[in-house]
Design a protein around this motif. Structure first.
Motif, PDB file in Angstrom:
ATOM      1  N   PRO A 173       2.552   3.705   2.476  1.00 10.36           N
ATOM      2  CA  PRO A 173       2.786   3.807   3.919  1.00 10.36           C
ATOM      3  C   PRO A 173       2.445   5.177   4.500  1.00 10.36           C
ATOM      4  O   PRO A 173       2.041   5.266   5.657  1.00 10.36           O
TER       5      PRO A 173
ATOM      6  N   ILE B  23      12.708  -1.010 -13.542  1.00  4.86           N
ATOM      7  CA  ILE B  23      12.254  -2.307 -13.025  1.00  4.86           C
ATOM      8  C   ILE B  23      11.425  -3.025 -14.086  1.00  4.86           C
ATOM      9  O   ILE B  23      10.523  -2.412 -14.690  1.00  4.86           O
ATOM     10  N   GLU B  24      11.756  -4.268 -14.309  1.00  3.96           N
ATOM     11  CA  GLU B  24      10.927  -5.057 -15.236  1.00  3.96           C
ATOM     12  C   GLU B  24       9.519  -5.225 -14.660  1.00  3.96           C
ATOM     13  O   GLU B  24       9.346  -5.460 -13.453  1.00  3.96           O
ATOM     14  N   PHE B  25       8.570  -5.128 -15.536  1.00  3.53           N
ATOM     15  CA  PHE B  25       7.168  -5.339 -15.175  1.00  3.53           C
ATOM     16  C   PHE B  25       6.973  -6.808 -14.791  1.00  3.53           C
ATOM     17  O   PHE B  25       7.374  -7.711 -15.527  1.00  3.53           O
ATOM     18  N   MET B  26       6.362  -7.027 -13.650  1.00  2.00           N
ATOM     19  CA  MET B  26       6.185  -8.407 -13.173  1.00  2.00           C
ATOM     20  C   MET B  26       4.726  -8.833 -13.321  1.00  2.00           C
ATOM     21  O   MET B  26       3.822  -8.010 -13.206  1.00  2.00           O
TER      22      MET B  26
ATOM     23  N   ASN C 298      11.964   4.776  -8.682  1.00  2.00           N
ATOM     24  CA  ASN C 298      11.706   3.462  -9.290  1.00  2.00           C
ATOM     25  C   ASN C 298      10.708   3.601 -10.432  1.00  2.00           C
ATOM     26  O   ASN C 298       9.582   4.059 -10.212  1.00  2.00           O
TER      27      ASN C 298
ATOM     28  N   THR D  19       9.480   3.019   1.139  1.00  2.00           N
ATOM     29  CA  THR D  19       9.062   3.133  -0.263  1.00  2.00           C
ATOM     30  C   THR D  19       7.724   3.859  -0.306  1.00  2.00           C
ATOM     31  O   THR D  19       6.805   3.491   0.421  1.00  2.00           O
ATOM     32  N   THR D  20       7.634   4.873  -1.165  1.00  2.00           N
ATOM     33  CA  THR D  20       6.410   5.672  -1.224  1.00  2.00           C
ATOM     34  C   THR D  20       6.101   6.062  -2.664  1.00  2.00           C
ATOM     35  O   THR D  20       6.996   6.068  -3.510  1.00  2.00           O
ATOM     36  N   ASN D  21       4.837   6.413  -2.905  1.00  2.00           N
ATOM     37  CA  ASN D  21       4.513   6.954  -4.235  1.00  2.00           C
ATOM     38  C   ASN D  21       4.767   8.460  -4.282  1.00  2.00           C
ATOM     39  O   ASN D  21       4.607   9.083  -5.321  1.00  2.00           O
TER      40      ASN D  21
ATOM     41  N   PHE E 111       1.823  -9.646 -12.061  1.00  2.00           N
ATOM     42  CA  PHE E 111       0.915  -9.784 -10.924  1.00  2.00           C
ATOM     43  C   PHE E 111      -0.547  -9.712 -11.311  1.00  2.00           C
ATOM     44  O   PHE E 111      -1.396 -10.176 -10.598  1.00  2.00           O
TER      45      PHE E 111
ATOM     46  N   GLY F 127       0.826  -1.194   0.000  1.00  2.00           N
ATOM     47  CA  GLY F 127       0.000   0.000   0.000  1.00  2.00           C
ATOM     48  C   GLY F 127       0.874   1.262   0.000  1.00  2.00           C
ATOM     49  O   GLY F 127       2.013   1.214  -0.378  1.00  2.00           O
TER      50      GLY F 127
ATOM     51  N   VAL G 249       8.703   1.424 -13.303  1.00  2.00           N
ATOM     52  CA  VAL G 249       8.358   0.133 -13.910  1.00  2.00           C
ATOM     53  C   VAL G 249       8.133   0.416 -15.398  1.00  2.00           C
ATOM     54  O   VAL G 249       7.301   1.260 -15.750  1.00  2.00           O
TER      55      VAL G 249
END
Ligand code: SAM
Length: 330
Positions: A73, A190-193, A161, A98-100, A195, A71, A163
């Motif tokens: 934080p 970052i490679e898209f994972m 970061n 880690t935050t947006n 999910f 989420g 994606v």
């Protein structure tokens, strides 16, 4: 300080990511289901004293690095008091978050004061309209102001970061990387994972090798040796740039042999692999009166079962992810 625990593949496990909420103030299309999601009830979410207790136990076992995540934080009430309590756990060497970035302007100084030494901000685009499209909120300028506030507050390094997704933001690889000429940021691709299943994953995925190829065309890149706490990223720098570039390739490259991570979800489940649905419940035993020793034993048992490697390339794997990233804690 005790030596970190090792798993059955002789990996030292010294890093715990703690998700403190499943709530988020953005709705990134690749992270959250468009259809919405069932929020955890407040009673299901770990209370701050429970989180601090679990961190204390983990640190007493040899975990020395903690990252707070979600989420988002920063939306959880009184997050600074949690950061302060965790930062005071004896033996903890590093506390990061880690935050947006949406609330970072308001929090940057407070986070530093509360013991957060390093921050990762998710930033997939430099275009305000695109930001609104990806995240569902027209808040690019607030995030950018938050990044600047973190930098000015002296949080170092500020890591950004991104994606990278084909047809979504891959045309910005170069511009995002060029930020490192202007600022001492670490810009990490970052490679898209996989999910979210409703995505046509194969058509959106861009391998790290292609990202690297594009970066090499921007300017000469020198490879940097990763520091001890630098995790799975490969590190580079454009010649003369104050900032750094990181490449994180969970899909095309296995960094499992050096994986040192555990994850605690906001509802108190311990996960030893981001890409495995195995998790053990710590909240239940804790609320039923388990002692610190019993909880430590449960954590050690989970560490012993940490999988050797993920199955990201296997089609079978795609069927077994039970939680999206916002729910596990990125
Ligand atoms: N709210 C915080 C944030 O935005 O950074 C922390 C939680 S968020 C789930 C953590 C990270 O997970 C973000 O950088 C996000 O981009 C990343 N993420 C989410 N879904 C992803 C996916 N499918 N592939 C790669 N990264 C993903």
């Amino acid at each position: 300080m005790p030596a970190p625990p090792t798993d059955s593949f002789h990996r030292k496990i010294d890093y715990l990511r703690v998700s403190i909420t499943d709530r988020c103030n953005l709705r990134c299309s690749y992270c959250m289901p468009a259809s919405g999601f069932a929020k955890l009830d407040h009673t299901e979410i770990l209370r701050y004293e429970e989180i601090v207790r679990l961190v204390r136990i983990a640190v007493s076992m040899g975990i020395s690095k903690v990252r707070i995540t979600g989420g988002e934080p920063l939306v959880r009430k009184d997050v600074l008091s949690l950061c302060r309590s965790i930062s005071r756990v004896p033996g903890l060497r590093s506390l990061s978050l880690t935050t947006n970035g949406v609330l970072l302007s308001d929090f940057a100084l407070g986070l530093l004061d509360a013991g957060i030494g390093r921050i990762n901000v998710s930033l997939d685009t430099l275009k305000p309209e695109r930001f609104a499209k990806i995240t569902g909120k027209d808040l690019f300028s607030r995030v950018w102001a938050g990044i600047m506030a973190a930098e000015e507050a002296g949080i170092s390094p500020v890591k950004l970061n991104a994606v990278i997704m084909c047809g979504v933001n891959d045309d910005e690889i170069e511009d995002l990387a060029r930020l490192t000429f202007r600022f001492p940021f670490h810009v990490r691709f970052i490679e898209f994972m996989p999910f979210r299943f409703e995505f046509d994953y194969e058509s959106v995925f861009i391998p790290a090798s292609e990202i690297m190829e594009r970066l090499r065309r921007v300017a000469p890149l020198e490879s940097l040796i990763a520091g001890q706490s630098n995790g799975p990223a490969l590190h580079y720098r454009f010649q003369g740039a104050p900032g750094q570039i990181g490449i994180i390739s969970p899909v095309s490259d296995h960094f499992c042999p050096s994986c040192n991570r555990l994850r605690l979800t906001s509802d108190g489940k311990l996960r030893t692999c981001l890409f495995s649905s195995d998790e053990i419940d710590l909240r239940g035993p804790m609320r039923q009166g388990a002692s610190n020793e019993e909880i430590a034993a449960a954590m050690l048992a989970a560490i012993n079962k940490k999988p050797e490697k993920h199955q990201l390339s296997s089609p079978v794997f795609r069927k077994c992810i039970s939680r999206p990233m916002f729910s596990i804690g990125g």
